[in-house]
Design a protein around this motif. Structure first.
Motif, PDB file in Angstrom:
ATOM      1  N   ARG A 333      27.536  49.540  57.320  1.00 42.46           N
ATOM      2  CA  ARG A 333      28.748  49.995  56.622  1.00 42.46           C
ATOM      3  C   ARG A 333      29.725  50.674  57.584  1.00 42.46           C
ATOM      4  O   ARG A 333      30.924  50.425  57.541  1.00 42.46           O
ATOM      5  CB  ARG A 333      28.373  50.958  55.500  1.00 42.46           C
ATOM      6  N   ILE A 334      29.200  51.542  58.425  1.00 43.28           N
ATOM      7  CA  ILE A 334      30.092  52.236  59.364  1.00 43.28           C
ATOM      8  C   ILE A 334      30.727  51.243  60.323  1.00 43.28           C
ATOM      9  O   ILE A 334      31.900  51.346  60.677  1.00 43.28           O
ATOM     10  CB  ILE A 334      29.331  53.330  60.127  1.00 43.28           C
ATOM     11  N   ARG A 335      29.951  50.240  60.727  1.00 48.02           N
ATOM     12  CA  ARG A 335      30.462  49.264  61.684  1.00 48.02           C
ATOM     13  C   ARG A 335      31.628  48.468  61.091  1.00 48.02           C
ATOM     14  O   ARG A 335      32.512  48.012  61.817  1.00 48.02           O
ATOM     15  CB  ARG A 335      29.343  48.321  62.118  1.00 48.02           C
ATOM     16  N   THR A 336      31.671  48.303  59.754  1.00 46.10           N
ATOM     17  CA  THR A 336      32.753  47.528  59.130  1.00 46.10           C
ATOM     18  C   THR A 336      34.109  48.193  59.284  1.00 46.10           C
ATOM     19  O   THR A 336      35.143  47.526  59.188  1.00 46.10           O
ATOM     20  CB  THR A 336      32.475  47.308  57.630  1.00 46.10           C
ATOM     21  N   MET A 337      34.120  49.506  59.508  1.00 46.06           N
ATOM     22  CA  MET A 337      35.410  50.209  59.578  1.00 46.06           C
ATOM     23  C   MET A 337      35.834  50.520  61.016  1.00 46.06           C
ATOM     24  O   MET A 337      36.886  51.097  61.244  1.00 46.06           O
ATOM     25  CB  MET A 337      35.349  51.514  58.777  1.00 46.06           C
ATOM     26  N   THR A 338      35.017  50.144  61.982  1.00 44.31           N
ATOM     27  CA  THR A 338      35.389  50.415  63.367  1.00 44.31           C
ATOM     28  C   THR A 338      36.309  49.326  63.901  1.00 44.31           C
ATOM     29  O   THR A 338      36.271  48.178  63.468  1.00 44.31           O
ATOM     30  CB  THR A 338      34.132  50.494  64.267  1.00 44.31           C
ATOM     31  N   ARG A 339      37.126  49.704  64.873  1.00 41.93           N
ATOM     32  CA  ARG A 339      38.059  48.774  65.497  1.00 41.93           C
ATOM     33  C   ARG A 339      37.550  48.399  66.887  1.00 41.93           C
ATOM     34  O   ARG A 339      36.624  49.004  67.407  1.00 41.93           O
ATOM     35  CB  ARG A 339      39.446  49.410  65.642  1.00 41.93           C
ATOM     36  N   GLY A 359      43.169  57.715  69.380  1.00 41.63           N
ATOM     37  CA  GLY A 359      43.670  58.419  68.210  1.00 41.63           C
ATOM     38  C   GLY A 359      45.053  58.986  68.471  1.00 41.63           C
ATOM     39  O   GLY A 359      45.326  59.509  69.548  1.00 41.63           O
ATOM     40  N   VAL A 360      45.945  58.898  67.485  1.00 39.71           N
ATOM     41  CA  VAL A 360      47.324  59.343  67.706  1.00 39.71           C
ATOM     42  C   VAL A 360      47.553  60.789  67.276  1.00 39.71           C
ATOM     43  O   VAL A 360      48.483  61.434  67.744  1.00 39.71           O
ATOM     44  CB  VAL A 360      48.308  58.413  66.953  1.00 39.71           C
ATOM     45  N   SER A 361      46.682  61.303  66.379  1.00 42.91           N
ATOM     46  CA  SER A 361      46.876  62.679  65.909  1.00 42.91           C
ATOM     47  C   SER A 361      45.623  63.139  65.178  1.00 42.91           C
ATOM     48  O   SER A 361      44.732  62.341  64.860  1.00 42.91           O
ATOM     49  CB  SER A 361      48.082  62.755  64.956  1.00 42.91           C
ATOM     50  N   LYS A 362      45.572  64.429  64.896  1.00 40.01           N
ATOM     51  CA  LYS A 362      44.449  64.970  64.139  1.00 40.01           C
ATOM     52  C   LYS A 362      44.403  64.398  62.731  1.00 40.01           C
ATOM     53  O   LYS A 362      43.329  64.192  62.164  1.00 40.01           O
ATOM     54  CB  LYS A 362      44.545  66.495  64.104  1.00 40.01           C
ATOM     55  N   SER A 363      45.572  64.104  62.167  1.00 40.29           N
ATOM     56  CA  SER A 363      45.609  63.520  60.829  1.00 40.29           C
ATOM     57  C   SER A 363      44.967  62.130  60.820  1.00 40.29           C
ATOM     58  O   SER A 363      44.355  61.720  59.820  1.00 40.29           O
ATOM     59  CB  SER A 363      47.058  63.435  60.327  1.00 40.29           C
ATOM     60  N   THR A 366      41.361  62.699  60.627  1.00 39.64           N
ATOM     61  CA  THR A 366      41.034  63.121  59.259  1.00 39.64           C
ATOM     62  C   THR A 366      40.886  61.911  58.350  1.00 39.64           C
ATOM     63  O   THR A 366      39.944  61.827  57.543  1.00 39.64           O
ATOM     64  CB  THR A 366      42.134  64.050  58.716  1.00 39.64           C
ATOM     65  N   THR A 367      41.796  60.962  58.475  1.00 41.53           N
ATOM     66  CA  THR A 367      41.737  59.739  57.663  1.00 41.53           C
ATOM     67  C   THR A 367      40.446  58.975  57.939  1.00 41.53           C
ATOM     68  O   THR A 367      39.801  58.467  57.016  1.00 41.53           O
ATOM     69  CB  THR A 367      42.948  58.838  57.970  1.00 41.53           C
ATOM     70  N   VAL A 368      40.067  58.891  59.213  1.00 45.30           N
ATOM     71  CA  VAL A 368      38.824  58.198  59.573  1.00 45.30           C
ATOM     72  C   VAL A 368      37.630  58.887  58.923  1.00 45.30           C
ATOM     73  O   VAL A 368      36.745  58.221  58.356  1.00 45.30           O
ATOM     74  CB  VAL A 368      38.654  58.145  61.111  1.00 45.30           C
ATOM     75  N   ALA A 369      37.575  60.213  58.984  1.00 45.31           N
ATOM     76  CA  ALA A 369      36.457  60.956  58.396  1.00 45.31           C
ATOM     77  C   ALA A 369      36.378  60.727  56.893  1.00 45.31           C
ATOM     78  O   ALA A 369      35.288  60.558  56.328  1.00 45.31           O
ATOM     79  CB  ALA A 369      36.602  62.450  58.702  1.00 45.31           C
ATOM     80  N   GLU A 370      37.538  60.718  56.230  1.00 47.68           N
ATOM     81  CA  GLU A 370      37.557  60.469  54.778  1.00 47.68           C
ATOM     82  C   GLU A 370      37.040  59.071  54.453  1.00 47.68           C
ATOM     83  O   GLU A 370      36.327  58.867  53.466  1.00 47.68           O
ATOM     84  CB  GLU A 370      38.981  60.658  54.246  1.00 47.68           C
ATOM     85  N   LYS A 371      37.374  58.101  55.299  1.00 51.37           N
ATOM     86  CA  LYS A 371      36.884  56.738  55.080  1.00 51.37           C
ATOM     87  C   LYS A 371      35.368  56.661  55.231  1.00 51.37           C
ATOM     88  O   LYS A 371      34.689  55.940  54.491  1.00 51.37           O
ATOM     89  CB  LYS A 371      37.550  55.774  56.060  1.00 51.37           C
ATOM     90  N   ILE A 372      34.847  57.421  56.203  1.00 48.92           N
ATOM     91  CA  ILE A 372      33.394  57.420  56.401  1.00 48.92           C
ATOM     92  C   ILE A 372      32.698  57.997  55.167  1.00 48.92           C
ATOM     93  O   ILE A 372      31.717  57.433  54.662  1.00 48.92           O
ATOM     94  CB  ILE A 372      33.009  58.222  57.656  1.00 48.92           C
ATOM     95  N   LEU A 373      33.206  59.122  54.655  1.00 48.47           N
ATOM     96  CA  LEU A 373      32.607  59.717  53.463  1.00 48.47           C
ATOM     97  C   LEU A 373      32.682  58.766  52.277  1.00 48.47           C
ATOM     98  O   LEU A 373      31.744  58.680  51.471  1.00 48.47           O
ATOM     99  CB  LEU A 373      33.309  61.039  53.130  1.00 48.47           C
ATOM    100  N   LYS A 374      33.777  58.020  52.185  1.00 48.58           N
ATOM    101  CA  LYS A 374      33.959  57.090  51.073  1.00 48.58           C
ATOM    102  C   LYS A 374      32.954  55.932  51.138  1.00 48.58           C
ATOM    103  O   LYS A 374      32.581  55.359  50.111  1.00 48.58           O
ATOM    104  CB  LYS A 374      35.389  56.556  51.081  1.00 48.58           C
ATOM    105  N   LEU A 375      32.515  55.601  52.360  1.00 47.44           N
ATOM    106  CA  LEU A 375      31.536  54.526  52.517  1.00 47.44           C
ATOM    107  C   LEU A 375      30.242  54.827  51.773  1.00 47.44           C
ATOM    108  O   LEU A 375      29.496  53.909  51.418  1.00 47.44           O
ATOM    109  CB  LEU A 375      31.218  54.310  53.999  1.00 47.44           C
ATOM    110  N   PHE A 376      29.958  56.109  51.517  1.00 44.43           N
ATOM    111  CA  PHE A 376      28.696  56.509  50.900  1.00 44.43           C
ATOM    112  C   PHE A 376      28.805  56.652  49.384  1.00 44.43           C
ATOM    113  O   PHE A 376      27.823  57.018  48.734  1.00 44.43           O
ATOM    114  CB  PHE A 376      28.212  57.831  51.509  1.00 44.43           C
TER     115      PHE A 376
END
Length: 436
Positions: A333-339, A359-363, A366-376
């Motif tokens: 699942r995590i691998r599906t969201m990696t670039r 990464g372009v910014s802290k935001s 943050t978006t990446v972390a939220e996507k990881i949590l959503k994977l679960f």
């Protein structure tokens, strides 16, 4: 057959030398022994041996360097390598130096004797060219490699059985042309072709070897080393050429297998056996490269330390097999969201580390972390059971949270434990005060 020849034996292990002398002393006229490449080269220059047998890894001067120096002086000297090393680099280098054989340790005495006898047959051939045609033909027919004695006009005045078996146009003619015999296989050595070693010998009066790819009547490709050397008269004038063809296809097959095995072993050493993700070793290498790039070009990247919540309970209640399957599905699942450019690795146990490059910014992180949590959010289906899981995430950012692999991983780990203490199933960026 070997008794008339002298041998230079280069080996740095006394026990190996004693064993070899005991087994082969009776076969040779004289055996000269050197214990490193420097001694071997000096003995070669003073004793002029007929054959050289050498190890590769030795003090002062290695075997490959010694062989290269010998080849400068005597390009046709029969040289056999006897080494415990079989990696692809050494095989490629030995092919480049045109060694006659490569026998791996522990040494099979029968194979080594066969190698000696083969080079001895070639030496006997070269020293017997002044004998009668009948005697010469008898000798060369025993050589397994195709041999042709070629006149200056490219006509073949003598060939062995192996050469006749090549087939080709006019092979049974009184004086067939060498290039017409070759043309039946691939035409790689046609008259005037830049791949023809005889053309090079004609210009330089020195031995030449060219690699050809021939296709036999069954359509199988063969990699052939075509070696040509000049035959001189008493006044030093070239009067003919001797061409010997050696099929190295099996040799190259072994080389390719070793290369494939090396790649496979390298992959295994760099990846986790369960999830097939990069392991700690490869992860550290990727982070180190990211540090080098960002140090030069500027910019940020982030390390996400991901730890599964309550994973121990899954193992304790459902068993380790279910736990392993959960880890595999989490990795997928995590691998599906990696670039491309990102790395997801298994750090061990139920820990994963995600390297987000560029990464372009802290935001953005943050978006990446939220996507990881959503994977679960969706359950994992394992053996027809729905298993819910979650994770806690700690994030460190280069360069402000660390400028080494160790510090970035440690600070991401610290941030992850902050997430655990705050109630789990969330993410936290590293704060310097948390490391105190």
């Amino acid at each position: 057959m070997l008794k008339k020849f002298t041998l230079l034996y280069v080996e740095d292990n006394d026990a190996t030398i004693d064993a070899f002398i005991g087994a082969f002393q009776e076969y040779f006229k004289t055996i000269f022994v050197a214990r490193n490449g420097e001694e071997g080269l000096a003995l070669f220059e003073t004793s002029h041996p007929d054959i050289v047998l050498t190890d590769l890894q030795m003090p002062k001067m290695g075997g490959l360097e010694m062989i290269a120096r010998m080849r400068e002086i005597s390009p046709n000297l029969p040289i056999i390598i006897n080494s415990a090393f079989s990696d692809t680099h050494l095989l490629l280098k030995s092919i480049t130096l045109h060694v006659d054989d490569y026998i791996l340790k522990p040494t099979d005495p029968h194979l080594l004797l066969q190698a000696f006898e083969k080079v001895a047959r070639v030496l006997n051939l070269e020293k017997s060219l002044v004998r009668s045609h009948t005697m010469m033909q008898t000798i060369i027919d025993e050589i397994p490699d195709p041999i042709m004695y070629i006149e200056l006009d490219f006509s073949v005045s003598m060939m062995n059985k192996a050469a006749k078996e090549l087939g080709g146009e006019d092979v049974n003619a009184l004086l067939p042309k060498c290039y017409k015999i070759s043309n039946n296989t691939s035409g790689a050595c046609a008259e005037g072709s830049p791949l023809c070693p005889i053309e090079h010998v004609y210009k330089t009066k020195k031995p030449s070897t060219q690699r050809h790819v021939h296709t036999d009547k069954k359509g199988k490709k063969h990699h052939i080393d075509v070696a040509a050397r000049p035959i001189f008269d008493a006044d030093g004038i070239v009067i003919a050429y001797l061409e010997i063809r050696h099929d190295i296809s099996n040799y190259l097959d072994i080389q390719n297998k070793l290369l494939h095995k090396t790649k496979k072993l390298t992959h295994i050493s760099m990846h986790d056996s369960l999830t097939h993700l990069p392991n700690r070793r490869l992860l550290a290498d990727r982070i180190d490269h990211a540090i080098e790039r960002k140090t030069r070009s500027g910019g940020e990247f982030a390390i996400f330390f991901i730890d599964l919540d309550h994973f121990k309970e899954v193992n304790d209640t459902l068993g380790h097999l279910i736990g392993d399957q959960l880890l595999i599905q989490v990795a997928k699942r995590i691998r599906t969201m990696t670039r491309k450019g990102d790395t997801i690795a298994r750090n061990g146990g139920d820990e994963f580390v995600l390297l987000i490059d560029d990464g372009v910014s802290k935001s953005h992180f943050t978006t990446v972390a939220e996507k990881i949590l959503k994977l679960f959010e969706a359950p994992f289906l394992i053996q027809e059971k729905e298993i819910f899981s979650a994770c806690s995430i700690g994030i460190s950012i280069f360069p402000q949270d660390g400028q080494t692999v160790e510090s970035l991983l440690h600070h991401a780990d610290v941030a992850m434990y902050t997430s655990k203490e705050a109630g789990r199933q969330q993410f936290t960026f590293f704060l310097p005060q948390a490391a105190v």
